[in-house]
Write a protein that holds these residues in place. Structure first.
Motif, PDB file in Angstrom:
ATOM      1  N   PHE A 177       0.835  -1.193   0.000  1.00 36.19           N
ATOM      2  CA  PHE A 177       0.000   0.000   0.000  1.00 36.19           C
ATOM      3  C   PHE A 177       0.873   1.247   0.000  1.00 36.19           C
ATOM      4  CE2 PHE A 177      -3.521  -2.702   1.566  1.00 36.19           C
ATOM      5  CZ  PHE A 177      -4.493  -2.285   0.663  1.00 36.19           C
ATOM      6  N   ARG A 178       0.450   2.240  -0.745  1.00 30.57           N
ATOM      7  CA  ARG A 178       1.084   3.550  -0.734  1.00 30.57           C
ATOM      8  C   ARG A 178       0.426   4.330   0.410  1.00 30.57           C
ATOM      9  NH1 ARG A 178       5.449   5.316  -4.294  1.00 30.57           N
ATOM     10  NH2 ARG A 178       5.564   7.580  -4.037  1.00 30.57           N
ATOM     11  N   GLU A 179       0.851   4.059   1.613  1.00 29.80           N
ATOM     12  CA  GLU A 179       0.200   4.621   2.803  1.00 29.80           C
ATOM     13  C   GLU A 179       0.172   6.147   2.760  1.00 29.80           C
ATOM     14  OE1 GLU A 179      -1.360   2.763   4.666  1.00 29.80           O
ATOM     15  OE2 GLU A 179      -0.419   0.797   4.711  1.00 29.80           O
ATOM     16  N   PRO A 180      -0.905   6.742   3.268  1.00 30.89           N
ATOM     17  CA  PRO A 180      -2.070   6.135   3.916  1.00 30.89           C
ATOM     18  C   PRO A 180      -3.210   5.860   2.940  1.00 30.89           C
ATOM     19  CG  PRO A 180      -2.193   8.500   4.176  1.00 30.89           C
ATOM     20  CD  PRO A 180      -0.943   8.221   3.360  1.00 30.89           C
ATOM     21  N   TYR A 181      -2.907   5.838   1.662  1.00 34.26           N
ATOM     22  CA  TYR A 181      -3.934   5.741   0.630  1.00 34.26           C
ATOM     23  C   TYR A 181      -4.321   4.292   0.355  1.00 34.26           C
ATOM     24  CZ  TYR A 181      -2.273  10.499  -0.043  1.00 34.26           C
ATOM     25  OH  TYR A 181      -1.907  11.793   0.171  1.00 34.26           O
ATOM     26  N   PRO A 182      -5.435   4.079  -0.352  1.00 37.32           N
ATOM     27  CA  PRO A 182      -5.844   2.710  -0.703  1.00 37.32           C
ATOM     28  C   PRO A 182      -5.155   2.187  -1.962  1.00 37.32           C
ATOM     29  CG  PRO A 182      -7.512   4.258  -1.434  1.00 37.32           C
ATOM     30  CD  PRO A 182      -6.480   5.075  -0.699  1.00 37.32           C
ATOM     31  N   TYR A 183      -4.107   2.872  -2.428  1.00 33.10           N
ATOM     32  CA  TYR A 183      -3.440   2.489  -3.668  1.00 33.10           C
ATOM     33  C   TYR A 183      -2.469   1.330  -3.416  1.00 33.10           C
ATOM     34  CZ  TYR A 183      -5.062   7.239  -4.477  1.00 33.10           C
ATOM     35  OH  TYR A 183      -5.826   8.368  -4.532  1.00 33.10           O
ATOM     36  N   PHE A 259      -7.180   0.004  -4.641  1.00 38.21           N
ATOM     37  CA  PHE A 259      -7.060   0.380  -6.056  1.00 38.21           C
ATOM     38  C   PHE A 259      -5.705  -0.148  -6.523  1.00 38.21           C
ATOM     39  CE2 PHE A 259      -6.712   4.352  -9.035  1.00 38.21           C
ATOM     40  CZ  PHE A 259      -6.765   3.522 -10.136  1.00 38.21           C
ATOM     41  N   PRO A 260      -5.663  -1.354  -7.117  1.00 39.87           N
ATOM     42  CA  PRO A 260      -4.379  -1.945  -7.483  1.00 39.87           C
ATOM     43  C   PRO A 260      -3.800  -1.350  -8.762  1.00 39.87           C
ATOM     44  CG  PRO A 260      -6.156  -3.433  -8.067  1.00 39.87           C
ATOM     45  CD  PRO A 260      -6.793  -2.264  -7.369  1.00 39.87           C
ATOM     46  N   SER A 261      -2.479  -1.244  -8.813  1.00 41.32           N
ATOM     47  CA  SER A 261      -1.836  -0.721 -10.020  1.00 41.32           C
ATOM     48  C   SER A 261      -2.002  -1.671 -11.195  1.00 41.32           C
ATOM     49  CB  SER A 261      -0.351  -0.467  -9.763  1.00 41.32           C
ATOM     50  OG  SER A 261       0.314  -1.666  -9.375  1.00 41.32           O
ATOM     51  N   PHE A 262      -2.140  -2.963 -10.921  1.00 48.83           N
ATOM     52  CA  PHE A 262      -2.464  -3.941 -11.965  1.00 48.83           C
ATOM     53  C   PHE A 262      -3.571  -4.823 -11.424  1.00 48.83           C
ATOM     54  CE2 PHE A 262      -2.456  -7.808 -14.350  1.00 48.83           C
ATOM     55  CZ  PHE A 262      -1.985  -7.504 -15.612  1.00 48.83           C
ATOM     56  N   GLY A 263      -4.798  -4.594 -11.896  1.00 46.38           N
ATOM     57  CA  GLY A 263      -5.931  -5.389 -11.450  1.00 46.38           C
ATOM     58  C   GLY A 263      -7.055  -5.313 -12.466  1.00 46.38           C
ATOM     59  N   TYR A 264      -7.593  -6.483 -12.843  1.00 47.41           N
ATOM     60  CA  TYR A 264      -8.623  -6.541 -13.889  1.00 47.41           C
ATOM     61  C   TYR A 264      -9.691  -7.549 -13.517  1.00 47.41           C
ATOM     62  CZ  TYR A 264      -5.180  -4.032 -16.627  1.00 47.41           C
ATOM     63  OH  TYR A 264      -4.276  -3.096 -17.045  1.00 47.41           O
ATOM     64  N   LEU A 265     -10.908  -7.249 -13.940  1.00 44.04           N
ATOM     65  CA  LEU A 265     -12.001  -8.207 -13.913  1.00 44.04           C
ATOM     66  C   LEU A 265     -12.338  -8.563 -15.343  1.00 44.04           C
ATOM     67  CD1 LEU A 265     -14.367  -6.680 -11.200  1.00 44.04           C
ATOM     68  CD2 LEU A 265     -12.814  -8.621 -10.954  1.00 44.04           C
ATOM     69  N   LEU A 266     -12.513  -9.841 -15.608  1.00 43.84           N
ATOM     70  CA  LEU A 266     -12.801 -10.320 -16.948  1.00 43.84           C
ATOM     71  C   LEU A 266     -14.015 -11.239 -16.911  1.00 43.84           C
ATOM     72  CD1 LEU A 266      -9.405 -10.763 -16.392  1.00 43.84           C
ATOM     73  CD2 LEU A 266      -9.551 -10.525 -18.871  1.00 43.84           C
ATOM     74  N   SER A 267     -14.919 -11.054 -17.854  1.00 43.38           N
ATOM     75  CA  SER A 267     -16.070 -11.928 -18.001  1.00 43.38           C
ATOM     76  C   SER A 267     -15.740 -12.919 -19.111  1.00 43.38           C
ATOM     77  CB  SER A 267     -17.307 -11.096 -18.355  1.00 43.38           C
ATOM     78  OG  SER A 267     -18.455 -11.907 -18.439  1.00 43.38           O
ATOM     79  N   VAL A 268     -15.704 -14.205 -18.751  1.00 43.84           N
ATOM     80  CA  VAL A 268     -15.136 -15.220 -19.640  1.00 43.84           C
ATOM     81  C   VAL A 268     -16.094 -16.397 -19.768  1.00 43.84           C
ATOM     82  CG1 VAL A 268     -13.123 -16.692 -20.065  1.00 43.84           C
ATOM     83  CG2 VAL A 268     -12.859 -14.556 -18.760  1.00 43.84           C
ATOM     84  N   ARG A 269     -16.265 -16.895 -20.999  1.00 40.58           N
ATOM     85  CA  ARG A 269     -17.032 -18.116 -21.189  1.00 40.58           C
ATOM     86  C   ARG A 269     -16.332 -19.263 -20.457  1.00 40.58           C
ATOM     87  NH1 ARG A 269     -21.695 -17.043 -21.585  1.00 40.58           N
ATOM     88  NH2 ARG A 269     -22.101 -19.193 -22.236  1.00 40.58           N
TER      89      ARG A 269
END
Length: 331
Positions: A177-183, A259-269
């Motif tokens: 975390f990049r304190e005190p932020y949620p990053y 809030f991640p620097s690399f984070g994704y949601l994917l909708s996949v068959r």
């Protein structure tokens, strides 16, 4: 494990979180500008604008930053100006071309750490800064950054998730975390080759036809980002909280707002899920199937006991007010 949590209270906390509240502001703007139809030339609701161009698409993303954040951590604000826009480009299956920025500061000294962050990120990610606007005689500091990118004919969108899809989360957990932020910062101090290779996973999935719908995890967090994806595609679904990739020492409640620097949601068959997950796992990125989508238009969370709680019912009211008018998209 989610055992011991008040699931109903947790669902309420997700709804009321600051990051989700900021997304709710989009609804009024979308309505005022008349941007609610998928039939518009550039549908609104994706991570960036996708403009048809020849046999592909130009992608255009922009981010503005809170003045309090710019003042408190100017270097990281500049760095994020590049990083978060590149994440938006990748989330739509694209590759970046160039960066421009608009910067206001009280003087040149105040601008310097912001510019250093911009420059370092552009170098690491291999994307040129080609111009912008600068004012170093302003009364307060502000920053906005835009990125131009390009994708092929196959986009990853917020509009193509469908009932029966698996919801897959991919998050780089090798950060702090990049304190005190949620990053959650898994980018600074990391080799540029790795950063570029990780981002290239997303356009690779699009070009190989393994995925049609995706969204990068934003300030709304994992569940809040899922809400936006589900709303745009006019679907519902359930998210298993215990399945979300998470660092071992980070409490679930905090991680849901991260809030991640690399984070994704994917909708996949489902028949493609194993192949999608393998690509992230090969690069040591945390990946898991965290839920399934259905036709309910109700977003729920589920704990380890199987109990569910409603986070949002889109039949009752919108979140960001973006959604297609019909389901005529070809999968």
């Amino acid at each position: 494990m989610t055992a011991g949590f008040d699931l109903q209270a947790l669902a309420g906390q997700i709804r009321d979180a600051r990051g989700v509240a900021h997304k709710r502001d989009i609804d009024a703007v979308v309505a005022r500008l008349g941007l609610t139809s998928r039939r518009a030339a550039v549908p609104v609701g994706d991570d960036c604008a996708a403009i048809p161009d020849g046999d592909g698409h130009l992608l255009f993303a922009i981010e503005g930053f809170l003045d309090s954040f710019v003042a408190a951590d100017p270097y990281f604000a500049g760095y994020c100006g590049v990083m978060v826009n590149l994440s938006d480009i990748a989330a739509m299956g694209g590759r970046p071309l160039a960066v421009v920025d608009a910067l206001w500061s009280r003087d040149a000294a105040a601008a310097d750490p912001i510019l250093a962050g911009l420059s370092d990120a552009a170098t690491l990610y291999g994307v040129p800064i080609v111009g912008g606007h600068t004012n170093t005689r302003a009364q307060a500091g502000n920053l906005a950054v835009a990125v131009l990118g390009r994708a092929g004919p196959r986009l990853l969108t917020s509009f193509d998730a469908a009932p029966g899809d698996d919801l897959v989360a991919a998050i780089d957990l090798r950060g702090r975390f990049r304190e005190p932020y949620p990053y959650w910062d898994a980018s600074t101090g990391t080799a540029g080759e790795r950063l570029r290779g990780d981002l290239a996973l997303l356009p690779g999935l699009a070009e190989d036809g393994l995925c049609r719908a995706a969204k990068d995890i934003s300030m709304a967090g994992v569940v809040g980002t899922a809400l936006m994806l589900l709303e745009c595609s006019k679907v519902g679904g359930v998210i298993d909280l215990d399945a979300i990739p998470r660092p071992a020492d980070v409490p679930l409640a905090r991680w849901l707002n991260a809030f991640p620097s690399f984070g994704y949601l994917l909708s996949v068959r489902p028949e493609r899920t194993a192949a999608v997950r393998a690509r992230f796992a090969e690069r040591d990125i945390g990946v898991a199937t965290v839920g399934q989508l259905d036709a309910s238009r109700v977003a729920r969370v589920r704990d380890a006991s199987g109990e569910e709680a409603v986070v949002w019912d889109f039949a009752v009211g919108p979140l960001i007010g973006c959604g297609q008018d019909d389901k005529d998209a070809v999968r």
